[in-house]
Design a protein around this motif. Structure first.
Motif, mmCIF file in Angstrom:
data_model
loop_
_atom_site.group_PDB
_atom_site.id
_atom_site.type_symbol
_atom_site.label_atom_id
_atom_site.label_comp_id
_atom_site.label_asym_id
_atom_site.label_seq_id
_atom_site.Cartn_x
_atom_site.Cartn_y
_atom_site.Cartn_z
ATOM 1 N N ASP A 18 1.626 -12.515 0.108
ATOM 2 C CA ASP A 18 0.748 -12.596 1.277
ATOM 3 C C ASP A 18 1.580 -12.412 2.533
ATOM 4 O OD1 ASP A 18 2.044 -15.016 1.641
ATOM 5 O OD2 ASP A 18 0.285 -16.259 1.301
ATOM 6 N N GLU A 19 0.919 -12.323 3.650
ATOM 7 C CA GLU A 19 1.626 -12.013 4.904
ATOM 8 C C GLU A 19 2.664 -13.060 5.254
ATOM 9 O OE1 GLU A 19 -1.133 -11.041 8.089
ATOM 10 O OE2 GLU A 19 -2.477 -10.187 6.599
ATOM 11 N N LYS A 39 0.345 -6.546 7.241
ATOM 12 C CA LYS A 39 -1.070 -6.547 6.854
ATOM 13 C C LYS A 39 -1.396 -5.334 6.005
ATOM 14 C CE LYS A 39 -2.784 -9.174 10.780
ATOM 15 N NZ LYS A 39 -3.644 -9.186 11.967
ATOM 16 N N SER A 40 -0.898 -4.195 6.398
ATOM 17 C CA SER A 40 -1.164 -2.957 5.671
ATOM 18 C C SER A 40 -0.622 -3.017 4.245
ATOM 19 C CB SER A 40 -0.550 -1.780 6.423
ATOM 20 O OG SER A 40 -0.695 -0.612 5.695
ATOM 21 N N GLU A 43 -2.542 -5.649 2.102
ATOM 22 C CA GLU A 43 -3.883 -5.152 1.793
ATOM 23 C C GLU A 43 -3.822 -4.056 0.726
ATOM 24 O OE1 GLU A 43 -7.855 -5.193 1.743
ATOM 25 O OE2 GLU A 43 -6.632 -6.554 2.961
ATOM 26 N N SER A 44 -2.856 -3.170 0.825
ATOM 27 C CA SER A 44 -2.762 -2.070 -0.142
ATOM 28 C C SER A 44 -2.288 -2.546 -1.510
ATOM 29 C CB SER A 44 -1.844 -0.975 0.380
ATOM 30 O OG SER A 44 -0.524 -1.454 0.475
ATOM 31 N N LYS A 46 -3.191 -5.374 -2.944
ATOM 32 C CA LYS A 46 -4.179 -6.228 -3.596
ATOM 33 C C LYS A 46 -4.757 -5.585 -4.845
ATOM 34 C CE LYS A 46 -5.751 -8.973 0.302
ATOM 35 N NZ LYS A 46 -6.870 -9.298 1.197
ATOM 36 N N ASN A 47 -4.908 -4.288 -4.861
ATOM 37 C CA ASN A 47 -5.517 -3.579 -5.983
ATOM 38 C C ASN A 47 -4.500 -3.000 -6.956
ATOM 39 O OD1 ASN A 47 -8.074 -4.045 -4.860
ATOM 40 N ND2 ASN A 47 -7.877 -2.241 -3.569
#
Length: 101
Positions: A18-19, A39-40, A43-44, A46-47
């Motif tokens: 996490d951040e 953040k980028s 977020e990328s 996560k999948n």
């Protein structure tokens, strides 16, 4: 790259990517973390199943190296040497025949 390395380090340690964790890793390494990049990346990722990616990367076949150009050059040099030998033998025979008429 340091952002990805930090994420991989967190993954290998079994911690959540996490951040806050990533920012702490980067700052401990002396990197000024950019909030937008953090953040980028988080977020990328996560999948993405990192274990699968690492297994596939380790199992990916390594391409065979292309044949070296030096081998071709060596073959050409050998052919030229053989031609020169044949020519020099022919020249020698002509020289001998001129002696005996």
């Amino acid at each position: 790259m340091e952002y990805i390395y930090g994420a991989l380090l967190l993954h290998s340690a079994g911690k959540e990517i996490d951040e806050n964790n990533l920012k702490k890793i980067l700052e401990d390494a002396g990197v000024n973390a950019d909030e937008a990049r953090l953040k980028s990346l988080v977020e990328s990722m996560k999948n993405i199943n990192i274990e699968d990616v690492l297994k596939n990367a380790a199992a990916a076949p390594v391409a065979a190296p292309a044949p070296a150009k030096e081998e071709k050059k060596e073959e050409k040099k050998e052919e030229k040497k053989e031609e020169k030998k044949e020519e020099s033998e022919a020249d020698a025979m002509q020289g001998l025949s001129s002696l005996f008429g």
